[in-house]
Design an enzyme around this catalytic site. Structure first.
Site, PDB file in Angstrom:
ATOM      1  N   ASN A  38     -30.710 -45.531  44.163  1.00 34.79           N
ATOM      2  CA  ASN A  38     -31.389 -44.290  43.786  1.00 34.79           C
ATOM      3  C   ASN A  38     -30.430 -43.269  43.162  1.00 34.79           C
ATOM      4  OD1 ASN A  38     -30.101 -43.552  46.123  1.00 34.79           O
ATOM      5  ND2 ASN A  38     -31.912 -42.817  47.191  1.00 34.79           N
ATOM      6  N   HIS A  76     -26.587 -39.343  45.993  1.00 34.67           N
ATOM      7  CA  HIS A  76     -26.704 -38.913  47.393  1.00 34.67           C
ATOM      8  C   HIS A  76     -26.427 -37.426  47.441  1.00 34.67           C
ATOM      9  CE1 HIS A  76     -26.024 -38.581  51.727  1.00 34.67           C
ATOM     10  NE2 HIS A  76     -24.999 -37.828  51.401  1.00 34.67           N
ATOM     11  N   GLU A 131     -19.394 -34.003  55.299  1.00 32.80           N
ATOM     12  CA  GLU A 131     -19.272 -34.921  54.159  1.00 32.80           C
ATOM     13  C   GLU A 131     -18.218 -34.443  53.160  1.00 32.80           C
ATOM     14  OE1 GLU A 131     -23.224 -35.569  52.603  1.00 32.80           O
ATOM     15  OE2 GLU A 131     -23.847 -36.650  54.407  1.00 32.80           O
ATOM     16  N   LYS A 150     -23.894 -42.716  42.713  1.00 29.96           N
ATOM     17  CA  LYS A 150     -23.772 -44.033  43.351  1.00 29.96           C
ATOM     18  C   LYS A 150     -23.423 -45.137  42.341  1.00 29.96           C
ATOM     19  CE  LYS A 150     -26.950 -43.009  47.174  1.00 29.96           C
ATOM     20  NZ  LYS A 150     -28.060 -43.546  47.988  1.00 29.96           N
ATOM     21  N   TYR A 202     -21.884 -43.163  56.473  1.00 36.18           N
ATOM     22  CA  TYR A 202     -23.319 -43.240  56.769  1.00 36.18           C
ATOM     23  C   TYR A 202     -23.594 -43.450  58.266  1.00 36.18           C
ATOM     24  CZ  TYR A 202     -25.236 -43.396  51.954  1.00 36.18           C
ATOM     25  OH  TYR A 202     -25.661 -43.094  50.674  1.00 36.18           O
TER      26      TYR A 202
HETATM   27  P1  CMP Z   1     -29.144 -41.394  50.684  1.00 36.89           P
HETATM   28  O1  CMP Z   1     -29.615 -40.025  50.375  1.00 36.89           O
HETATM   29  O2  CMP Z   1     -27.818 -41.787  50.149  1.00 36.89           O
HETATM   30  O3  CMP Z   1     -29.116 -41.587  52.274  1.00 36.89           O
HETATM   31  C1  CMP Z   1     -29.226 -42.856  52.878  1.00 36.89           C
HETATM   32  C2  CMP Z   1     -29.678 -43.916  51.916  1.00 36.89           C
HETATM   33  O4  CMP Z   1     -30.245 -45.055  52.496  1.00 36.89           O
HETATM   34  C3  CMP Z   1     -30.765 -43.357  51.043  1.00 36.89           C
HETATM   35  O5  CMP Z   1     -30.232 -42.428  50.140  1.00 36.89           O
HETATM   36  C4  CMP Z   1     -31.324 -44.644  50.418  1.00 36.89           C
HETATM   37  O6  CMP Z   1     -30.646 -45.013  49.225  1.00 36.89           O
HETATM   38  C5  CMP Z   1     -31.009 -45.708  51.478  1.00 36.89           C
HETATM   39  N1  CMP Z   1     -32.196 -46.310  52.087  1.00 36.89           N
HETATM   40  C6  CMP Z   1     -32.496 -47.608  52.056  1.00 36.89           C
HETATM   41  N2  CMP Z   1     -33.642 -47.845  52.715  1.00 36.89           N
HETATM   42  C7  CMP Z   1     -34.097 -46.658  53.173  1.00 36.89           C
HETATM   43  C8  CMP Z   1     -35.244 -46.251  53.914  1.00 36.89           C
HETATM   44  N3  CMP Z   1     -36.173 -47.119  54.331  1.00 36.89           N
HETATM   45  N4  CMP Z   1     -35.376 -44.921  54.188  1.00 36.89           N
HETATM   46  C9  CMP Z   1     -34.437 -44.020  53.787  1.00 36.89           C
HETATM   47  N5  CMP Z   1     -33.325 -44.365  53.085  1.00 36.89           N
HETATM   48  C10 CMP Z   1     -33.157 -45.663  52.755  1.00 36.89           C
END
Ligand code: CMP
Length: 136
Positions: free
Chosen positions: A115, A118, A129, A12, A52
């Site tokens: 984070n 993904h 995806e 990311k 998403y």
């Molecule tokens: P990712 O695995 O990319 O999938 C969706 C993303 O939404 C997740 O990682 C997080 O970075 C983001 N996100 C933000 N807020 C939340 C939340 N409350 N719960 C889960 N994902 C979140």
């Protein structure tokens, strides 16, 4: 029995910005993943919204799509036995503070949004995806 799978991984914007691309790729290859394809791209907000789409009803959807389109990302097809679960284990919990020691998100993640990586959450989504980013 052999269960060679492919999964989609994204490094990311927060991690690309901090020049962590090679370190994170090294974590994948050191853990037995083969990086089948990869490219560095920047996507538009509408592409992020499509990507998403499963989260479109969530309160964090708009911020999430703004964020994923905010800077360069590295998209990769990773291959390994049980790649989908193995990748989820290596990434660690969505929230970096909850992630186990030695995981990518524990090591590099800044927040639940930033984070660092993904990964596809199921075989079905991995196919969708992978096809989203690597149509050819
Ligand atoms: P990712 O695995 O990319 O999938 C969706 C993303 O939404 C997740 O990682 C997080 O970075 C983001 N996100 C933000 N807020 C939340 C939340 N409350 N719960 C889960 N994902 C979140």
């Amino acid at each position: 029995m052999s269960n060679l799978e492919k999964t989609l991984s994204i490094i990311k914007p927060d991690a690309v910005e901090r020049n962590l691309e090679n370190e994170i790729k090294g974590m994948f290859t050191n853990n037995g993943f083969n990086i089948v394809k990869n490219k560095k791209i920047q996507i538009s907000k509408s592409e992020a919204e499509q990507f998403y789409k499963v989260h479109e009803t969530k309160p964090f959807y708009n911020d999430l799509c703004n964020y994923l389109s905010s800077g360069p990302i590295v998209v990769m097809i990773l291959e390994k036995e049980n790649a989908i679960q193995e990748n989820r284990d290596l990434m660690g919990s969505t929230k970096p503070e909850d992630a186990a020691e030695g995981t990518i998100r524990k090591k590099y993640g800044i927040s639940i949004d930033k984070n660092s990586v993904h990964g596809s959450d199921s075989l079905e989504n991995a196919k969708i995806e992978i096809n989203f980013f690597f149509k050819d």
